[in-house]
Design a protein around this motif. Structure first.
Motif, PDB file in Angstrom:
ATOM      1  N   ASN A   1      30.186  45.759  49.642  1.00 56.31           N
ATOM      2  CA  ASN A   1      31.620  46.141  49.184  1.00 56.31           C
ATOM      3  C   ASN A   1      31.944  45.596  47.903  1.00 56.31           C
ATOM      4  OD1 ASN A   1      34.526  45.590  49.011  1.00 56.31           O
ATOM      5  ND2 ASN A   1      34.676  47.225  50.629  1.00 56.31           N
ATOM      6  N   LYS A   2      32.220  46.475  46.761  1.00 54.94           N
ATOM      7  CA  LYS A   2      32.358  46.118  45.625  1.00 54.94           C
ATOM      8  C   LYS A   2      33.778  45.155  45.335  1.00 54.94           C
ATOM      9  CE  LYS A   2      31.826  48.719  41.275  1.00 54.94           C
ATOM     10  NZ  LYS A   2      32.188  49.832  40.446  1.00 54.94           N
ATOM     11  N   ASN A   3      34.671  45.308  46.168  1.00 56.41           N
ATOM     12  CA  ASN A   3      35.981  44.456  45.925  1.00 56.41           C
ATOM     13  C   ASN A   3      35.399  43.141  46.610  1.00 56.41           C
ATOM     14  OD1 ASN A   3      37.708  46.131  44.659  1.00 56.41           O
ATOM     15  ND2 ASN A   3      38.164  47.045  46.694  1.00 56.41           N
ATOM     16  N   ILE A   4      34.811  43.008  47.816  1.00 53.28           N
ATOM     17  CA  ILE A   4      34.560  41.865  48.233  1.00 53.28           C
ATOM     18  C   ILE A   4      33.583  40.849  47.426  1.00 53.28           C
ATOM     19  CG2 ILE A   4      33.673  40.587  50.447  1.00 53.28           C
ATOM     20  CD1 ILE A   4      34.617  42.981  52.032  1.00 53.28           C
ATOM     21  N   LYS A   5      32.557  41.616  46.784  1.00 52.33           N
ATOM     22  CA  LYS A   5      31.708  41.217  45.838  1.00 52.33           C
ATOM     23  C   LYS A   5      32.558  40.548  44.692  1.00 52.33           C
ATOM     24  CE  LYS A   5      28.426  44.369  45.313  1.00 52.33           C
ATOM     25  NZ  LYS A   5      27.467  44.999  44.769  1.00 52.33           N
ATOM     26  N   MET A   6      33.527  41.174  44.194  1.00 51.82           N
ATOM     27  CA  MET A   6      34.224  40.617  43.268  1.00 51.82           C
ATOM     28  C   MET A   6      35.022  39.327  43.442  1.00 51.82           C
ATOM     29  SD  MET A   6      35.524  43.862  41.154  1.00 51.82           S
ATOM     30  CE  MET A   6      37.203  43.427  41.348  1.00 51.82           C
ATOM     31  N   ASN A   7      35.258  39.400  44.922  1.00 51.59           N
ATOM     32  CA  ASN A   7      36.196  38.293  45.161  1.00 51.59           C
ATOM     33  C   ASN A   7      35.285  37.056  45.553  1.00 51.59           C
ATOM     34  OD1 ASN A   7      38.676  39.267  45.418  1.00 51.59           O
ATOM     35  ND2 ASN A   7      38.437  40.207  47.308  1.00 51.59           N
ATOM     36  N   ILE A   8      34.046  37.272  45.839  1.00 58.16           N
ATOM     37  CA  ILE A   8      33.140  36.207  46.122  1.00 58.16           C
ATOM     38  C   ILE A   8      32.661  35.773  44.692  1.00 58.16           C
ATOM     39  CG2 ILE A   8      30.496  35.798  46.587  1.00 58.16           C
ATOM     40  CD1 ILE A   8      30.903  37.868  48.919  1.00 58.16           C
ATOM     41  N   ARG A   9      32.543  36.604  43.841  1.00 61.10           N
ATOM     42  CA  ARG A   9      32.131  36.051  42.505  1.00 61.10           C
ATOM     43  C   ARG A   9      33.262  35.128  41.854  1.00 61.10           C
ATOM     44  NH1 ARG A   9      30.644  39.630  36.840  1.00 61.10           N
ATOM     45  NH2 ARG A   9      30.849  37.814  35.724  1.00 61.10           N
ATOM     46  N   LYS A  10      34.556  35.677  42.062  1.00 60.43           N
ATOM     47  CA  LYS A  10      35.591  34.889  41.495  1.00 60.43           C
ATOM     48  C   LYS A  10      35.792  33.559  42.311  1.00 60.43           C
ATOM     49  CE  LYS A  10      39.031  38.035  40.712  1.00 60.43           C
ATOM     50  NZ  LYS A  10      40.051  38.853  41.272  1.00 60.43           N
ATOM     51  N   ILE A  11      35.421  33.363  43.407  1.00 63.69           N
ATOM     52  CA  ILE A  11      35.545  32.254  44.105  1.00 63.69           C
ATOM     53  C   ILE A  11      34.494  31.248  43.749  1.00 63.69           C
ATOM     54  CG2 ILE A  11      34.941  31.226  46.337  1.00 63.69           C
ATOM     55  CD1 ILE A  11      36.264  33.398  47.615  1.00 63.69           C
ATOM     56  N   ILE A  12      33.309  31.732  43.452  1.00 57.42           N
ATOM     57  CA  ILE A  12      31.952  31.021  43.151  1.00 57.42           C
ATOM     58  C   ILE A  12      32.297  30.611  41.747  1.00 57.42           C
ATOM     59  CG2 ILE A  12      29.706  31.189  42.684  1.00 57.42           C
ATOM     60  CD1 ILE A  12      29.241  32.725  45.176  1.00 57.42           C
ATOM     61  N   GLU A  13      32.525  31.579  40.738  1.00 59.66           N
ATOM     62  CA  GLU A  13      32.749  31.104  39.532  1.00 59.66           C
ATOM     63  C   GLU A  13      33.890  30.017  39.234  1.00 59.66           C
ATOM     64  OE1 GLU A  13      32.929  34.756  37.194  1.00 59.66           O
ATOM     65  OE2 GLU A  13      30.714  34.688  37.072  1.00 59.66           O
ATOM     66  N   THR A  14      34.836  30.075  39.695  1.00 58.44           N
ATOM     67  CA  THR A  14      35.866  28.880  39.881  1.00 58.44           C
ATOM     68  C   THR A  14      35.550  27.548  40.285  1.00 58.44           C
ATOM     69  OG1 THR A  14      37.503  30.832  40.278  1.00 58.44           O
ATOM     70  CG2 THR A  14      38.229  28.787  40.372  1.00 58.44           C
ATOM     71  N   GLU A  15      34.791  27.751  41.243  1.00 59.46           N
ATOM     72  CA  GLU A  15      34.174  26.406  41.571  1.00 59.46           C
ATOM     73  C   GLU A  15      33.254  25.872  40.861  1.00 59.46           C
ATOM     74  OE1 GLU A  15      35.337  24.119  44.005  1.00 59.46           O
ATOM     75  OE2 GLU A  15      36.971  25.506  44.426  1.00 59.46           O
ATOM     76  N   GLU A  16      32.192  26.828  40.440  1.00 61.34           N
ATOM     77  CA  GLU A  16      31.039  26.225  39.662  1.00 61.34           C
ATOM     78  C   GLU A  16      31.414  25.812  38.419  1.00 61.34           C
ATOM     79  OE1 GLU A  16      28.335  25.677  40.800  1.00 61.34           O
ATOM     80  OE2 GLU A  16      27.285  27.179  41.655  1.00 61.34           O
TER      81      GLU A  16
END
Ligand code: IYR
Length: 254
Positions: A106-121
């Motif tokens: 799912n595109k939106n969930i992938k985008m949300n995952i990316r947001k979470i990971i990029e923020t922490e990383e």
């Protein structure tokens, strides 16, 4: 006597981490008490074939590389399902199979995952990891921007079940869950490679709780690893790394 003490401590640790009180435990084993033992079906290959197969497998595993540039091309879902079926064949402590594989396309969930990971990383790279770690990573050209998390058609997020739940709601001990899930991840990586797809072994630091919430995972599960899966981008590059030779990794006693 010293080894005995160490063994006792290790067992106490397993029981402690699973909050098990041996004086107040189930009388029944988690598996069926009358578990049948059946003949093992096996056909022995010739020595020539053993060598041939061992070499073929080496060629396959040796061609695996961590890929950070993914094509956006779609991959049929049933291929991913088969790959996960392979991962689920891993051995596990007392056959507890302590893993959950979450597949996100799912595109939106992938985008949300990316947001979470990029923020922490970004915080990881700038503050938490420290100078030595980021310096050691420089040759690999990694950073906190992770396009692959939205480019790859699939994200497989592996969770380890640190304990299980019995039908009566009691906790079931998942012995060696860390090791069992690590082995399953190894098989998962190899299955992806064998099928002809690529992946990246990513362990997003500090993202466990947010990913767990987003993916609606229960209390007994902890984030183990996240794998983007798909085809490599046509212009994908990899660092020119060398592997240790057999002599460097092997010690033999004959
Ligand atoms: N998790 C970070 C940092 C990272 C750490 C190691 I050790 C690597 O081998 C690669 C990356 C990231 O994914 O960028």
């Amino acid at each position: 006597r010293k080894t005995k003490k160490i063994i006792k401590k290790n067992i106490d640790d397993i029981n402690f981490h699973n909050s098990i009180d041996n004086d107040d435990c189930d009388e029944q084993p988690a598996l069926s008490k009358n578990l049948e033992h059946i003949p093992f079906e096996y056909s022995r290959p010739s020595e020539e074939n053993l060598l041939k197969r061992a070499r073929e497998f080496y060629d396959i595993t040796n061609a695996r590389r961590t890929i950070r540039f993914f094509s956006k091309d779609k991959v049929p879902k049933n291929i991913i399902r088969e790959i996960i079926r392979s991962a689920g064949t891993a051995p596990s402590g007392a056959h507890t199979e302590p893993w959950t594989f979450v597949v996100v396309s799912n595109k939106n969930i992938k985008m949300n995952i990316r947001k979470i990971i990029e923020t922490e990383e970004e915080i990881n790279y700038k503050k938490r990891m420290g100078k030595k770690w980021t310096t050691d990573l420089m040759p690999l050209k990694t950073n906190w921007i992770k396009e692959y998390l939205t480019d790859a058609p699939y994200l497989i997020i592996v969770f380890k079940q640190v304990y299980g739940l019995l039908p009566d709601g009691k906790k079931k001990i998942h012995y060696y869950n860390e090791m069992s899930v690590s082995i399953a991840c190894g098989i998962l990586l190899t299955a992806i490679q064998y099928a002809g797809l690529v992946t990246l072994t990513s362990t997003p630091l500090n993202c466990g709780p947010a990913l767990k919430k987003l993916l609606e995972r229960p209390d007994n599960e902890k984030l183990a690893i996240l794998l983007p899966v798909g085809y490599p981008a046509v212009d994908a590059t990899v660092p020119k790394l060398e592997r240790k030779s057999l002599d460097e990794i092997l010690v033999e006693f004959d």
